[in-house]
Design an enzyme around this catalytic site. Structure first.
Site, PDB file in Angstrom:
ATOM      1  N   ASN A  46      31.984  34.955  81.578  1.00  0.00           N
ATOM      2  CA  ASN A  46      31.301  35.782  80.594  1.00  0.00           C
ATOM      3  C   ASN A  46      30.292  36.651  81.348  1.00  0.00           C
ATOM      4  O   ASN A  46      29.344  36.146  81.943  1.00  0.00           O
ATOM      5  CB  ASN A  46      30.583  34.887  79.574  1.00  0.00           C
ATOM      6  CG  ASN A  46      29.940  35.721  78.479  1.00  0.00           C
ATOM      7  OD1 ASN A  46      29.471  36.850  78.708  1.00  0.00           O
ATOM      8  ND2 ASN A  46      29.916  35.175  77.286  1.00  0.00           N
ATOM      9  N   ALA A  47      30.530  37.950  81.338  1.00  0.00           N
ATOM     10  CA  ALA A  47      29.713  38.863  82.150  1.00  0.00           C
ATOM     11  C   ALA A  47      28.244  38.840  81.732  1.00  0.00           C
ATOM     12  O   ALA A  47      27.361  38.947  82.576  1.00  0.00           O
ATOM     13  CB  ALA A  47      30.268  40.275  82.046  1.00  0.00           C
ATOM     14  N   ASP A  61      36.149  39.047  84.260  1.00  0.00           N
ATOM     15  CA  ASP A  61      36.599  39.284  82.890  1.00  0.00           C
ATOM     16  C   ASP A  61      36.633  37.937  82.188  1.00  0.00           C
ATOM     17  O   ASP A  61      36.896  36.906  82.811  1.00  0.00           O
ATOM     18  CB  ASP A  61      37.978  39.952  82.842  1.00  0.00           C
ATOM     19  CG  ASP A  61      38.251  40.579  81.487  1.00  0.00           C
ATOM     20  OD1 ASP A  61      38.126  41.825  81.353  1.00  0.00           O
ATOM     21  OD2 ASP A  61      38.568  39.827  80.524  1.00  0.00           O
ATOM     22  N   PHE A 110      34.018  43.278  83.073  1.00  0.00           N
ATOM     23  CA  PHE A 110      34.940  43.725  82.018  1.00  0.00           C
ATOM     24  C   PHE A 110      36.117  44.451  82.693  1.00  0.00           C
ATOM     25  O   PHE A 110      36.421  45.592  82.369  1.00  0.00           O
ATOM     26  CB  PHE A 110      34.234  44.645  81.014  1.00  0.00           C
ATOM     27  CG  PHE A 110      32.928  44.115  80.510  1.00  0.00           C
ATOM     28  CD1 PHE A 110      32.906  43.236  79.431  1.00  0.00           C
ATOM     29  CD2 PHE A 110      31.727  44.463  81.116  1.00  0.00           C
ATOM     30  CE1 PHE A 110      31.697  42.736  78.959  1.00  0.00           C
ATOM     31  CE2 PHE A 110      30.521  43.967  80.656  1.00  0.00           C
ATOM     32  CZ  PHE A 110      30.502  43.100  79.573  1.00  0.00           C
ATOM     33  N   ASP A 145      32.709  48.188  82.128  1.00  0.00           N
ATOM     34  CA  ASP A 145      33.578  48.848  81.144  1.00  0.00           C
ATOM     35  C   ASP A 145      33.794  47.922  79.949  1.00  0.00           C
ATOM     36  O   ASP A 145      34.904  47.444  79.704  1.00  0.00           O
ATOM     37  CB  ASP A 145      34.928  49.209  81.804  1.00  0.00           C
ATOM     38  CG  ASP A 145      35.789  50.077  80.901  1.00  0.00           C
ATOM     39  OD1 ASP A 145      35.295  50.535  79.843  1.00  0.00           O
ATOM     40  OD2 ASP A 145      36.965  50.299  81.248  1.00  0.00           O
ATOM     41  N   CYS A 161      33.604  52.775  75.083  1.00  0.00           N
ATOM     42  CA  CYS A 161      34.883  53.260  74.541  1.00  0.00           C
ATOM     43  C   CYS A 161      34.885  53.426  73.030  1.00  0.00           C
ATOM     44  O   CYS A 161      35.930  53.622  72.446  1.00  0.00           O
ATOM     45  CB  CYS A 161      36.004  52.328  74.968  1.00  0.00           C
ATOM     46  SG  CYS A 161      35.756  50.656  74.346  1.00  0.00           S
TER      47      CYS A 161
HETATM   48  N1  SAH Z   1      38.254  48.585  82.814  1.00  0.00           N
HETATM   49  C1  SAH Z   1      39.492  48.144  82.196  1.00  0.00           C
HETATM   50  C2  SAH Z   1      39.395  48.007  80.683  1.00  0.00           C
HETATM   51  C3  SAH Z   1      38.372  47.009  80.174  1.00  0.00           C
HETATM   52  S1  SAH Z   1      38.626  46.537  78.515  1.00  0.00           S
HETATM   53  C4  SAH Z   1      40.600  49.120  82.582  1.00  0.00           C
HETATM   54  O1  SAH Z   1      40.308  50.276  82.911  1.00  0.00           O
HETATM   55  O2  SAH Z   1      41.769  48.718  82.530  1.00  0.00           O
HETATM   56  C5  SAH Z   1      37.318  45.412  78.238  1.00  0.00           C
HETATM   57  C6  SAH Z   1      37.501  44.038  78.833  1.00  0.00           C
HETATM   58  O3  SAH Z   1      36.316  43.280  78.608  1.00  0.00           O
HETATM   59  C7  SAH Z   1      38.629  43.192  78.248  1.00  0.00           C
HETATM   60  O4  SAH Z   1      39.548  42.866  79.250  1.00  0.00           O
HETATM   61  C8  SAH Z   1      37.945  41.916  77.726  1.00  0.00           C
HETATM   62  O5  SAH Z   1      38.702  40.730  78.012  1.00  0.00           O
HETATM   63  C9  SAH Z   1      36.664  41.917  78.519  1.00  0.00           C
HETATM   64  N2  SAH Z   1      35.520  41.194  77.932  1.00  0.00           N
HETATM   65  C10 SAH Z   1      35.097  41.173  76.649  1.00  0.00           C
HETATM   66  N3  SAH Z   1      33.958  40.447  76.523  1.00  0.00           N
HETATM   67  C11 SAH Z   1      33.629  40.013  77.766  1.00  0.00           C
HETATM   68  C12 SAH Z   1      32.551  39.250  78.307  1.00  0.00           C
HETATM   69  N4  SAH Z   1      31.571  38.793  77.526  1.00  0.00           N
HETATM   70  N5  SAH Z   1      32.535  39.017  79.634  1.00  0.00           N
HETATM   71  C13 SAH Z   1      33.507  39.491  80.443  1.00  0.00           C
HETATM   72  N6  SAH Z   1      34.555  40.214  79.983  1.00  0.00           N
HETATM   73  C14 SAH Z   1      34.612  40.484  78.678  1.00  0.00           C
END
Ligand code: SAH
Length: 411
Positions: free
Chosen positions: A294-295, A266, A244, A315, A355
């Protein structure tokens, strides 16, 4: 800009005229003392009667049932939150000067607590300016006006920024669904002369591209800026996995602080592209790269393959926006932290955030404890922080504390 000023002149005259006959709102007798204790929201069902006939967005005076002064605020009968208090000072005139003074005070406070270039300049309710968000990226500003009563003051707010700062550009990111609850359209665009909206900011000696017009939220997550420094010791010579990552800010920091290798994931291809650009911008592309994935799926697969990292950073997004579906968020946080923990080498570290204000700090810690139990790992807390200090927390307003940032050692 000339347009803004002339619009404002007209608005100012009409607001002054209407303030001569400000409507008076009296609250119901036995409501909770929330508003009197400092909370700025007044719900429709807390109002007993209104003397006068205020128009939507007008400033009204608010009194207790017994006629005791509470404050003045903006009114919107379309919203469930009918009034939001702007001032508790009797006789305070709410005009352009009021907004300029408030914004100036917000800036002085940010400087007092150590912010110079980038900060959340105005954090809505916590700064006494309900539903107004202003993020400052050096000389560029991004504004959100999320309620009708504050949206009306947008020209005055823009003028205040122009007077206080050497502004290079102002952009409106009102492409937010919550505006519709106020009868407002979603929209975005320039509030100054057009400018290149992909800018570069500096943070902790590093540089990052920020796309003010098309990035998530206001383009950048300033709320993690203090926490990005918190990983400096634990990532030295480490293999790091970030999930993420958005534009890769934590991961680029990890490489900068001496990580051996960093991989960021991401789901958004454009975020990954920008994250790789950010690694290159700092000359860290050899040790820091990003992939679109997809994480949830990939972390599960890698657990099965017994992959191990010294540090795993998570995150994730909020998972839910409503209290009714809070279980969805709990399940999501538990699942991803369980998977993340399993990928940490014994003695390594998990860096994990949440968050949403719907998950309070105590519940977040419980979720992490459950994940550790299911992963059959012991953990010990290294640090537990909240959002950066430029997003002030006001204890009477629980929504103002929303971010949880935790580092644990995974034994
Ligand atoms: N750590 C970052 C903010 C993360 S926001 C910073 O400090 O700038 C959360 C992120 O999770 C977003 O970019 C979104 O695209 C991603 N996201 C949402 N679902 C996801 C998934 N299933 N797998 C990977 N990324 C995902």
């Amino acid at each position: 800009m000339a347009l803004n000023t002339s619009c404002y002149a007209f608005l100012s005259v009409s607001l002054k005229l209407s303030s001569l006959s400000m409507s008076q709102v009296f609250l119901r007798r036995n409501i909770a003392p929330r508003v009197q204790n400092g909370h700025p929201w007044i719900f429709a069902n807390e109002i007993d009667r209104i003397e006068g006939s205020p128009e939507p967005a007008d400033i009204v005076e608010v009194y207790t049932h017994e006629g005791k002064w509470i404050g003045s605020g903006y009114y919107n009968p379309k919203s469930q939150i009918s009034i939001r208090i702007l001032s508790r000072k009797k006789g305070q005139v709410i005009d352009a000067g009021f907004f300029k003074d408030q914004i100036q005070r917000c800036w002085e406070y940010r400087q007092q607590i150590g912010y110079a270039e980038n900060c959340r300049l105005v954090f809505g309710e916590a700064d006494g300016l309900p539903q107004l968000i202003i993020d400052k990226f050096n000389d560029y500003f991004v504004i959100q006006t999320l309620a009708l009563g504050i949206d009306r003051w947008k020209p005055a707010i823009v003028d205040a920024l122009l007077e206080i700062f050497p502004v290079k550009g102002i952009y409106e990111r009102n492409d937010v669904p919550v505006r519709e609850l106020e009868g407002l359209p979603q929209q975005k665009g320039f509030l100054s002369a057009p400018f290149e909206t992909k800018i570069i900011i500096r943070e902790n000696g590093l540089q990052f591209y920020v796309d003010l017009a098309n990035g998530q939220k206001t383009g950048y997550f300033l709320d993690q800026q203090d926490n990005r420094r918190a990983i400096s010791a634990i990532v030295k010579n480490a293999t790091v996995l970030g999930a993420f990552t958005y534009t890769g800010t934590f991961e680029v920091h990890a490489a900068h602080y001496g990580a051996k290798t960093v991989l960021g994931l991401d789901i958004s291809a454009s975020a990954v592209e920008q994250a790789n650009e950010n690694a290159r911008l700092n000359g860290l592309q050899d040790r820091c790269r990003f992939e679109a994935a997809n994480a949830f799926d990939l972390l599960k697969q890698w657990t099965k393959e017994d992959k191990q990292y010294d540090v795993v950073m998570l995150d994730p997004p909020a998972f839910t926006k409503s209290r009714a579906t809070i279980q969805k968020a709990i399940t999501g946080y538990k699942e991803i932290n369980l998977r993340g923990m399993k990928l940490v080498k014994p003695g390594g570290f998990l860096v994990t955030s949440s968050c949403t204000n719907l998950v309070p700090a105590s519940l977040f810690l419980e979720i992490i404890a459950m994940a550790a139990k299911d992963a059959r790992r012991k953990i010990r807390q290294v640090c537990f922080n909240t959002q950066s200090a430029d997003h002030p927390i006001v204890w009477e307003m629980e929504n103002t504390q929303y971010l949880k940032f935790l580092i644990v050692q995974v034994l």
